[in-house]
Scaffold this active site. Structure first.
Site, short mmCIF file in Angstrom:
data_model
loop_
_atom_site.label_atom_id
_atom_site.label_comp_id
_atom_site.label_asym_id
_atom_site.label_seq_id
_atom_site.Cartn_x
_atom_site.Cartn_y
_atom_site.Cartn_z
N CYS A 81 0.89 -1.16 -0.15
CA CYS A 81 -0.11 0.11 0.08
C CYS A 81 0.95 1.31 -0.04
O CYS A 81 2.11 1.13 -0.44
CB CYS A 81 -1.05 -0.03 1.21
SG CYS A 81 -0.21 -0.24 2.77
N LEU A 82 0.33 2.27 0.61
CA LEU A 82 1.26 3.44 0.52
C LEU A 82 2.26 3.41 1.77
O LEU A 82 3.48 3.73 1.39
CB LEU A 82 0.56 4.81 0.55
CG LEU A 82 1.21 5.96 0.37
CD1 LEU A 82 1.75 6.22 -1.17
CD2 LEU A 82 0.14 7.26 0.42
#
Length: 100
Positions: A81-82
């Site tokens: 994800c980020l």
């Protein structure tokens, strides 16, 4: 580190090396994030909110929706994800569904 908080984490180089093997890389960011920031090559996007449902789909339906063979419970899967929070949640979801 691609995963936060005690879950197994990978460096970018480790991920690149892993992707040379037969590992499924699932990016759990939202679609707008992929559109805005781009994607890691050969990853598939399954937003976190869809993941539990996706991992329980009929394999044919999974292939139609995500254009990728559905992973078996023993296949190597990497989540990203980020910042690492959502990928850690994704790992928990997958393990709760019996993925090793």
């Amino acid at each position: 580190s691609l995963c936060a908080g005690g879950a197994p984490s990978l460096s970018y180089q480790e991920l690149k090396d892993l992707k040379k093997t037969d590992v499924l890389h699932i990016d759990v960011r939202e679609r707008w994030e992929i559109d805005r920031f781009g994607k890691i090559p050969a990853s598939i996007n399954i937003p976190l909110g869809e993941l539990v449902e996706a991992l329980q789909m009929d394999p044919t339906e999974f292939k139609e929706q995500y254009n990728q063979k559905m992973p078996s419970k023993s296949d190597p899967v990497v989540f990203s994800c980020l910042a690492g929070t959502r990928s850690k949640q994704a790992l928990g979801f997958a393990m709760s569904l019996g993925f090793s």
